[in-house]
Design a protein around this motif. Structure first.
Motif, PDB file in Angstrom:
ATOM      1  N   SER A  32       0.832  -1.202   0.000  1.00 30.07           N
ATOM      2  CA  SER A  32       0.000   0.000   0.000  1.00 30.07           C
ATOM      3  C   SER A  32       0.864   1.247   0.000  1.00 30.07           C
ATOM      4  N   ALA A  33       1.954   1.176   0.793  1.00 33.99           N
ATOM      5  CA  ALA A  33       2.826   2.341   0.861  1.00 33.99           C
ATOM      6  C   ALA A  33       3.485   2.588  -0.481  1.00 33.99           C
ATOM      7  N   ALA A  34       3.915   1.488  -1.115  1.00 42.10           N
ATOM      8  CA  ALA A  34       4.585   1.646  -2.406  1.00 42.10           C
ATOM      9  C   ALA A  34       3.627   2.156  -3.464  1.00 42.10           C
ATOM     10  N   GLU A  35       2.344   1.719  -3.360  1.00 42.43           N
ATOM     11  CA  GLU A  35       1.363   2.149  -4.349  1.00 42.43           C
ATOM     12  C   GLU A  35       0.755   3.509  -4.019  1.00 42.43           C
ATOM     13  N   GLY A  36       1.120   4.081  -2.866  1.00 43.54           N
ATOM     14  CA  GLY A  36       0.523   5.340  -2.447  1.00 43.54           C
ATOM     15  C   GLY A  36       0.887   6.484  -3.359  1.00 43.54           C
ATOM     16  N   PHE A  37       2.186   6.756  -3.546  1.00 44.92           N
ATOM     17  CA  PHE A  37       2.652   7.781  -4.462  1.00 44.92           C
ATOM     18  C   PHE A  37       4.124   7.525  -4.736  1.00 44.92           C
ATOM     19  N   GLU A  38       4.659   8.292  -5.654  1.00 46.71           N
ATOM     20  CA  GLU A  38       6.057   8.115  -6.027  1.00 46.71           C
ATOM     21  C   GLU A  38       6.795   9.436  -5.906  1.00 46.71           C
ATOM     22  N   LEU A  39       7.977   9.383  -5.303  1.00 51.04           N
ATOM     23  CA  LEU A  39       8.885  10.519  -5.238  1.00 51.04           C
ATOM     24  C   LEU A  39       9.981  10.275  -6.271  1.00 51.04           C
ATOM     25  N   TYR A  40      10.126  11.200  -7.237  1.00 51.63           N
ATOM     26  CA  TYR A  40      11.125  10.963  -8.264  1.00 51.63           C
ATOM     27  C   TYR A  40      11.707  12.289  -8.773  1.00 51.63           C
ATOM     28  N   ALA A  41      12.838  12.162  -9.504  1.00 52.18           N
ATOM     29  CA  ALA A  41      13.501  13.292 -10.159  1.00 52.18           C
ATOM     30  C   ALA A  41      13.760  12.914 -11.607  1.00 52.18           C
ATOM     31  N   ASP A  42      13.716  13.883 -12.495  1.00 50.26           N
ATOM     32  CA  ASP A  42      13.944  13.597 -13.914  1.00 50.26           C
ATOM     33  C   ASP A  42      15.348  13.060 -14.158  1.00 50.26           C
ATOM     34  N   ASN A  43      16.332  13.600 -13.438  1.00 43.62           N
ATOM     35  CA  ASN A  43      17.731  13.190 -13.613  1.00 43.62           C
ATOM     36  C   ASN A  43      18.332  12.837 -12.254  1.00 43.62           C
ATOM     37  N   PRO A  44      18.021  11.645 -11.748  1.00 47.93           N
ATOM     38  CA  PRO A  44      18.506  11.281 -10.408  1.00 47.93           C
ATOM     39  C   PRO A  44      19.986  10.939 -10.368  1.00 47.93           C
ATOM     40  N   GLY A 119      34.352   9.352  -7.653  1.00 47.35           N
ATOM     41  CA  GLY A 119      33.510   8.182  -7.480  1.00 47.35           C
ATOM     42  C   GLY A 119      32.049   8.584  -7.370  1.00 47.35           C
ATOM     43  N   THR A 120      31.186   7.599  -7.163  1.00 45.86           N
ATOM     44  CA  THR A 120      29.743   7.847  -7.068  1.00 45.86           C
ATOM     45  C   THR A 120      29.325   7.949  -5.609  1.00 45.86           C
ATOM     46  N   HIS A 121      28.620   9.029  -5.274  1.00 50.36           N
ATOM     47  CA  HIS A 121      28.128   9.278  -3.917  1.00 50.36           C
ATOM     48  C   HIS A 121      26.609   9.330  -3.971  1.00 50.36           C
ATOM     49  N   GLU A 122      25.965   8.668  -3.006  1.00 43.11           N
ATOM     50  CA  GLU A 122      24.500   8.569  -3.018  1.00 43.11           C
ATOM     51  C   GLU A 122      23.878   9.328  -1.857  1.00 43.11           C
ATOM     52  N   ILE A 123      22.766   9.978  -2.184  1.00 43.12           N
ATOM     53  CA  ILE A 123      21.952  10.682  -1.179  1.00 43.12           C
ATOM     54  C   ILE A 123      20.559  10.072  -1.231  1.00 43.12           C
ATOM     55  N   VAL A 124      20.028   9.689  -0.068  1.00 47.08           N
ATOM     56  CA  VAL A 124      18.705   9.070  -0.007  1.00 47.08           C
ATOM     57  C   VAL A 124      17.731  10.052   0.641  1.00 47.08           C
ATOM     58  N   LEU A 125      16.637  10.333  -0.075  1.00 45.78           N
ATOM     59  CA  LEU A 125      15.601  11.240   0.416  1.00 45.78           C
ATOM     60  C   LEU A 125      14.327  10.451   0.696  1.00 45.78           C
ATOM     61  N   ARG A 126      13.534  10.971   1.624  1.00 42.06           N
ATOM     62  CA  ARG A 126      12.279  10.297   1.970  1.00 42.06           C
ATOM     63  C   ARG A 126      11.141  11.316   1.973  1.00 42.06           C
ATOM     64  N   ALA A 127       9.976  10.860   1.518  1.00 43.18           N
ATOM     65  CA  ALA A 127       8.755  11.670   1.553  1.00 43.18           C
ATOM     66  C   ALA A 127       7.680  10.859   2.264  1.00 43.18           C
ATOM     67  N   VAL A 128       7.033  11.452   3.302  1.00 38.67           N
ATOM     68  CA  VAL A 128       5.996  10.767   4.074  1.00 38.67           C
ATOM     69  C   VAL A 128       4.762  11.659   4.110  1.00 38.67           C
ATOM     70  N   SER A 129       3.621  11.112   3.651  1.00 39.40           N
ATOM     71  CA  SER A 129       2.391  11.892   3.632  1.00 39.40           C
ATOM     72  C   SER A 129       1.674  11.794   4.973  1.00 39.40           C
ATOM     73  N   ASP A 130       0.770  12.735   5.211  1.00 41.44           N
ATOM     74  CA  ASP A 130      -0.011  12.726   6.453  1.00 41.44           C
ATOM     75  C   ASP A 130      -0.870  11.475   6.568  1.00 41.44           C
ATOM     76  N   SER A 131      -1.206  10.886   5.410  1.00 42.75           N
ATOM     77  CA  SER A 131      -2.052   9.698   5.423  1.00 42.75           C
ATOM     78  C   SER A 131      -1.251   8.412   5.621  1.00 42.75           C
ATOM     79  N   GLY A 132       0.074   8.532   5.793  1.00 42.32           N
ATOM     80  CA  GLY A 132       0.884   7.376   6.123  1.00 42.32           C
ATOM     81  C   GLY A 132       1.615   6.742   4.973  1.00 42.32           C
ATOM     82  N   TYR A 133       1.441   7.241   3.760  1.00 37.36           N
ATOM     83  CA  TYR A 133       2.172   6.695   2.628  1.00 37.36           C
ATOM     84  C   TYR A 133       3.570   7.303   2.593  1.00 37.36           C
ATOM     85  N   GLU A 134       4.526   6.548   2.066  1.00 33.90           N
ATOM     86  CA  GLU A 134       5.880   7.065   1.977  1.00 33.90           C
ATOM     87  C   GLU A 134       6.622   6.452   0.789  1.00 33.90           C
ATOM     88  N   ASP A 135       7.687   7.131   0.380  1.00 35.91           N
ATOM     89  CA  ASP A 135       8.534   6.628  -0.689  1.00 35.91           C
ATOM     90  C   ASP A 135       9.914   7.251  -0.532  1.00 35.91           C
TER      91      ASP A 135
END
Length: 393
Positions: A32-44, A119-135
């Motif tokens: 359900s959380a995965a299907e809730g919404f998607e957080l994305y960038a055009d050029n990640p 080298g390659t460095h990674e940054i992880v971002l999180r988005a959490v909605s008030d209704s409990g969905y996250e990505d």
């Protein structure tokens, strides 16, 4: 002696069932959380240099992202890197999502430390909605030794060949590796008579703006004049901004030229003809180029009711500099009146075509003319006789 209480078998069954339900429920929550919404960038994933400051536009899509507040946070970031979420002119930690993926919800501003290792460095971002969905979204920044200002103008296939009059298309990429947005103006040193055009996103351009750390594809089309001599040609193309001048070299090899003409042996493009009577004209087809011509076909465009045929309709091979003759048989229609008419003869092949416009004068047959004169004389004689015999009465 300590006595241990042994659970009955049905307790184990109940415990196992409860465990299975818990796992299933937890899986449903994750789906359900995965299907809730998607957080994305055009050029990640992008390439940067040490000391760069870059920005990622973030988008929230999905029905469960509409009309809800979403908290944004950084899950992990490499040592020395700094970043924050921005919307408009403000640093933010929460945004209101509309669910429209075409509109950026916020941006994430990142500063790469000047001492960052390659080298390659990674940054992880999180988005959490008030209704409990996250990505979560992972941004990849590849740090290289490329210094600021070392932009490049790269062509994928710089060497092409063909005949004069042909167009050659080159796919190029301009990478702006400076720390600022650059506006590049395009130019070339093509020889006189050559045409060079620059296209981006199917639109012809003379300049193009490219943001810092970004690249853009540009198609360069080069057209050689019809009379270009065989040989090798180099065309230097430049992309010039206020701070730098980039260049790339295009190589064109002209193998030769195609040129064909159609006329008559005496170069006259007119002749006389009579209605419903065949008249012949000898055509001369010449290969004026330095490339052989193959499978030349002959055709015509004549007035309605006329017939035009050739003693041969196809020339298999006409070598460079050679000529050949073909007889055309022209028959005006039965109802063709006296006067001038136009008929076009054409010789064509895959590489070249040539046409000639003939003025055909249709005349009245001589026998009919003599017969008409006799009738006129007879009528005149008859009138004279009648007037002489009965005129005095």
């Amino acid at each position: 002696m300590i006595q241990r209480k042994i659970l009955k078998p049905h307790y184990y069954i109940l415990f196992a069932a409860a465990l299975m339900l818990l796992c299933l429920f937890s899986g449903i929550l994750r789906v359900s959380a995965a299907e809730g919404f998607e957080l994305y960038a055009d050029n990640p994933g992008i390439h940067v240099t040490a000391g760069d400051s870059v920005s990622f536009d973030l988008y929230l899509s999905g029905s469960n992202a509409a009309d809800t507040d979403v908290a944004l946070s950084v899950v992990s970031m490499p040592d020395g890197f700094t970043g924050y979420f921005k919307s408009g002119s403000y640093e933010v930690s929460k945004v209101h999502a509309r669910g429209d993926s075409t509109e950026s919800a916020a941006s994430f501003q990142v500063t790469v430390p000047s001492e960052a290792e390659d080298g390659t460095h990674e940054i992880v971002l999180r988005a959490v909605s008030d209704s409990g969905y996250e990505d979560e979204l992972t941004l990849s920044l590849t740090v290289s030794e490329l210094k600021a200002g070392e932009s490049n103008f790269y062509v994928e296939y710089p060497d092409q060949e063909g005949v004069s009059g042909a167009s050659f298309s080159y796919s190029t990429t301009i990478a702006n590796n400076t720390l600022n947005t650059q506006n590049y103006n395009f130019s070339s040193n093509a020889p006189a008579g050559w045409n060079v055009s620059f296209t981006s996103d199917s639109t012809q351009i003379s300049s193009l703006e490219i943001e810092s750390g970004s690249s853009a594809g540009v198609t360069i089309t080069v057209t050689a004049p019809n009379n270009t001599e065989a040989g090798e040609y180099q065309i230097e193309c430049a992309a010039t901004s206020a701070k730098e001048q980039l260049s790339t070299t295009l190589n064109v090899t002209i193998l030769g030229s195609y040129d064909m003409s159609l006329s008559t042996v005496d170069e006259k493009l007119s002749f006389d003809a009579y209605a419903n009577t065949e008249s012949d004209v000898t055509l001369k087809i010449t290969n004026n180029g330095n490339m052989d011509l193959e499978n030349i076909s002959l055709s015509s465009s004549a007035p309605s009711g006329w017939e035009v045929s050739f003693d041969t309709t196809t020339i298999d091979l006409l070598e460079a500099g050679a000529s050949t003759e073909v007889t055309a048989h022209v028959t005006p229609g039965d109802d063709a009146l006296t006067g001038d008419y136009v008929t076009i003869m054409t010789a064509s092949c895959d590489n070249q075509s040539a046409s000639a416009e003939f003025r055909i004068t249709v005349k009245t047959q001589t026998g009919w003319g003599i017969f008409a004169v006799i009738i006129i004389i007879a009528v005149a004689g008859g009138l004279y006789y009648v007037m002489k015999k009965y005129g005095r009465r």
